[in-house]
Scaffold this motif. Structure first.
Motif, PDB file in Angstrom:
ATOM      1  N   PHE A  74      43.651  -9.839  18.240  1.00 41.82           N
ATOM      2  CA  PHE A  74      44.316  -9.744  16.938  1.00 41.82           C
ATOM      3  C   PHE A  74      45.538 -10.653  16.953  1.00 41.82           C
ATOM      4  O   PHE A  74      46.008 -11.040  18.010  1.00 41.82           O
ATOM      5  CB  PHE A  74      44.719  -8.292  16.611  1.00 41.82           C
ATOM      6  N   ARG A  75      46.013 -11.009  15.748  1.00 42.25           N
ATOM      7  CA  ARG A  75      47.213 -11.836  15.665  1.00 42.25           C
ATOM      8  C   ARG A  75      48.429 -10.949  15.526  1.00 42.25           C
ATOM      9  O   ARG A  75      48.407  -9.953  14.824  1.00 42.25           O
ATOM     10  CB  ARG A  75      47.161 -12.733  14.434  1.00 42.25           C
ATOM     11  N   ARG A  76      49.516 -11.310  16.168  1.00 42.95           N
ATOM     12  CA  ARG A  76      50.806 -10.704  15.890  1.00 42.95           C
ATOM     13  C   ARG A  76      51.848 -11.637  16.510  1.00 42.95           C
ATOM     14  O   ARG A  76      51.579 -12.328  17.473  1.00 42.95           O
ATOM     15  CB  ARG A  76      50.926  -9.289  16.452  1.00 42.95           C
ATOM     16  N   SER A  77      53.000 -11.673  15.881  1.00 43.08           N
ATOM     17  CA  SER A  77      54.017 -12.537  16.457  1.00 43.08           C
ATOM     18  C   SER A  77      55.350 -11.825  16.501  1.00 43.08           C
ATOM     19  O   SER A  77      55.782 -11.362  17.545  1.00 43.08           O
ATOM     20  CB  SER A  77      54.102 -13.832  15.660  1.00 43.08           C
ATOM     21  N   CYS A  78      56.014 -11.682  15.341  1.00 48.00           N
ATOM     22  CA  CYS A  78      57.368 -11.137  15.393  1.00 48.00           C
ATOM     23  C   CYS A  78      57.349  -9.619  15.543  1.00 48.00           C
ATOM     24  O   CYS A  78      58.268  -9.036  16.087  1.00 48.00           O
ATOM     25  CB  CYS A  78      58.144 -11.532  14.150  1.00 48.00           C
ATOM     26  N   ALA A  79      56.294  -8.968  15.052  1.00 45.00           N
ATOM     27  CA  ALA A  79      56.154  -7.516  15.116  1.00 45.00           C
ATOM     28  C   ALA A  79      57.221  -6.782  14.310  1.00 45.00           C
ATOM     29  O   ALA A  79      57.485  -5.608  14.558  1.00 45.00           O
ATOM     30  CB  ALA A  79      56.134  -7.016  16.561  1.00 45.00           C
ATOM     31  N   GLY A  81      57.444  -7.367  10.669  1.00 43.30           N
ATOM     32  CA  GLY A  81      57.127  -7.469   9.253  1.00 43.30           C
ATOM     33  C   GLY A  81      57.650  -8.710   8.568  1.00 43.30           C
ATOM     34  O   GLY A  81      57.848  -8.710   7.362  1.00 43.30           O
ATOM     35  N   VAL A  82      57.882  -9.765   9.324  1.00 43.88           N
ATOM     36  CA  VAL A  82      58.399 -10.973   8.698  1.00 43.88           C
ATOM     37  C   VAL A  82      57.456 -12.164   8.866  1.00 43.88           C
ATOM     38  O   VAL A  82      57.296 -12.979   7.960  1.00 43.88           O
ATOM     39  CB  VAL A  82      59.799 -11.317   9.254  1.00 43.88           C
ATOM     40  N   CYS A  83      56.782 -12.255  10.015  1.00 43.34           N
ATOM     41  CA  CYS A  83      55.976 -13.451  10.250  1.00 43.34           C
ATOM     42  C   CYS A  83      54.658 -13.417   9.483  1.00 43.34           C
ATOM     43  O   CYS A  83      54.088 -14.454   9.177  1.00 43.34           O
ATOM     44  CB  CYS A  83      55.704 -13.642  11.738  1.00 43.34           C
ATOM     45  N   GLY A  84      54.166 -12.229   9.161  1.00 47.40           N
ATOM     46  CA  GLY A  84      52.941 -12.133   8.382  1.00 47.40           C
ATOM     47  C   GLY A  84      51.678 -12.407   9.162  1.00 47.40           C
ATOM     48  O   GLY A  84      50.671 -12.813   8.611  1.00 47.40           O
ATOM     49  N   SER A  85      51.690 -12.180  10.471  1.00 48.90           N
ATOM     50  CA  SER A  85      50.503 -12.469  11.280  1.00 48.90           C
ATOM     51  C   SER A  85      49.515 -11.316  11.315  1.00 48.90           C
ATOM     52  O   SER A  85      48.317 -11.544  11.432  1.00 48.90           O
ATOM     53  CB  SER A  85      50.908 -12.767  12.726  1.00 48.90           C
ATOM     54  N   ASP A  86      50.003 -10.074  11.279  1.00 45.54           N
ATOM     55  CA  ASP A  86      49.118  -8.955  11.624  1.00 45.54           C
ATOM     56  C   ASP A  86      48.660  -8.142  10.410  1.00 45.54           C
ATOM     57  O   ASP A  86      48.592  -6.924  10.469  1.00 45.54           O
ATOM     58  CB  ASP A  86      49.775  -8.048  12.676  1.00 45.54           C
TER      59      ASP A  86
END
Lengths: 261, 139
Positions: A74-79, A81-86
């Motif tokens: 799965f995608r996730r980056s900043c975790a 709620g700002v980067c919009g990856s997940d």
């Protein structure tokens, strides 16, 4: 939290997993999985893991990936709620996994089951990871950048507070695709620009410094543009940034009807 | 370890697959038409159903003579004509939208729409023809 661990059948947890914290509850996370190298089709797999009320769904996915099955993708980056990856479909609605708290997900009675699916309407590459290219293709098509002619000012381009306020809501978009992939029209017809592209067009159409509003309005006036919107409000409900997406789409429709901003 | 066949980069990510905007207001007008015709139809259809089904004995009094008597008046002729055209075009445009949304291939979409357009023309033209050439003295 002083409550003892409820539902204490934690025996099947992996041995290298961290100790179950006090106050944790066992929950079932049901994930729609797909590995293109092994699977013919998407299929559900369930995992029983401990969850704290302060956990987010993303923490649960991390637990599964780190201690149970490292192939979970799965995608996730900043975790945060700002980067919009997940963006993913959690219990049937599009949410950011990093913004859904477990205390809001526990069942009133019995054991909690959470379903997690990839966002719909985009090709699934692996597990919760989808190909975002059709989404960004629509985004690029509406020219999401300032278009201005004439001499560049030596300082900033002046704008009044009211002029800035006009498009403030749509500047909040983080391009997570939660809105576009919650839209029933986008599910069945991928050539529709989709809510996110319209939101980002709105951000420039109503910007007093921009000069390509007519061009963007023409693009959104065509067969795949705003007239496809059926105002189901799925996009507004899905937006993790609280953007009034359907309202923005309606404002573009109104601008098209009266050609005035 | 298996290797994946999929390329690591997207092919020409910046090339647009969309045709240029046609600068046509057709979708705008059809959207406005749906709203306006909907409002008019609400009045026309409810009035029609009230007369045909409820008032003055309702559905049991409808026969050839009843229809002939109504169509002797230009008012009811115009009422029925407007209702026929608006309902045909409103319903047809709605189905066009459904076909646009749900057909998977361009060929299916094209042929379904052709079928739709033919049936709209057939119904609207035939209805208009009957309304204007109706002869109450037909034997």
């Amino acid at each position: 939290m002083t409550a003892p661990t409820t539902n204490s059948t934690t025996a099947d947890l992996p041995s290298d997993a961290p100790p179950v914290p006090e106050g944790a509850t066992m929950v079932t996370v049901k994930i729609e999985r797909y590995n293109p190298e092994v699977d013919d089709d998407l299929h559900w797999e369930s995992y029983r893991i401990p969850a704290l009320p302060s956990d987010r769904v993303l923490n649960l996915l991390h637990y599964i990936k780190w201690y149970i099955d490292g192939t979970l993708t799965f995608r996730r980056s900043c975790a945060h709620g700002v980067c919009g990856s997940d963006a993913m479909r959690i219990n049937g609605v599009n949410r950011l996994a990093c913004k859904v708290l477990m205390k809001d997900m526990f069942a009133k009675k019995g054991e909690t089951t959470i379903t997690v699916e990839p966002i719909k309407g985009l090709p699934v590459e692996k597990d919760l990871l989808v190909n975002m290219e059709p989404f960004f293709e629509a985004y690029r098509a509406i020219k999401p950048y300032l278009v201005a002619t004439g001499n560049e000012p030596t300082r900033e381009r002046i704008q009044s507070v009211a002029e800035r306020e006009r498009f403030d809501d749509t500047t909040k978009c983080i391009l997570c695709a939660a809105c576009t992939t919650s839209c029933p029209v986008y599910w069945s017809e991928g050539s529709y620009f989709g809510p996110a592209a319209i939101v980002n067009a709105h951000r420039f159409i109503f910007d007093s410094r921009d000069e390509a509003a007519e061009e963007r309005l023409d693009i959104l006036n065509d067969v795949d543009g705003v007239w496809r919107c059926r105002t189901t409000f799925n996009c507004t409900d899905a937006c993790p940034r609280g953007i009034q997406v359907t309202k923005a789409i309606q404002e573009v429709k109104r601008a098209l009807m009266f050609r005035r901003r | 370890m298996t290797t994946t066949e999929a390329p690591l980069s997207v092919d020409k990510p910046r090339s647009s697959t969309r045709p240029a905007a046609r600068r046509s207001n057709f979708e705008l007008y059809s959207w406005i038409f749906m709203r306006l015709s909907g409002v008019v139809l609400l009045f026309l259809v409810l009035g029609h159903m009230l007369i045909m089904l409820f008032l003055d004995g309702g559905v049991h009094r409808i026969n050839f003579a009843f229809v002939a008597g109504r169509w002797a008046s230009p008012f009811w002729q115009v009422w029925d004509l407007v209702m026929l055209w608006l309902a045909g075009l409103h319903g047809g445009n709605g189905l066009r939208t459904v076909i646009n949304d749900y057909s998977r291939s361009d060929r299916t979409r094209f042929w379904l729409k052709m079928l739709l357009y033919c049936s709209i023309v057939l119904i609207v033209v035939l209805g208009t023809y009957v309304l204007f050439t109706f002869d109450p003295n037909i034997s």
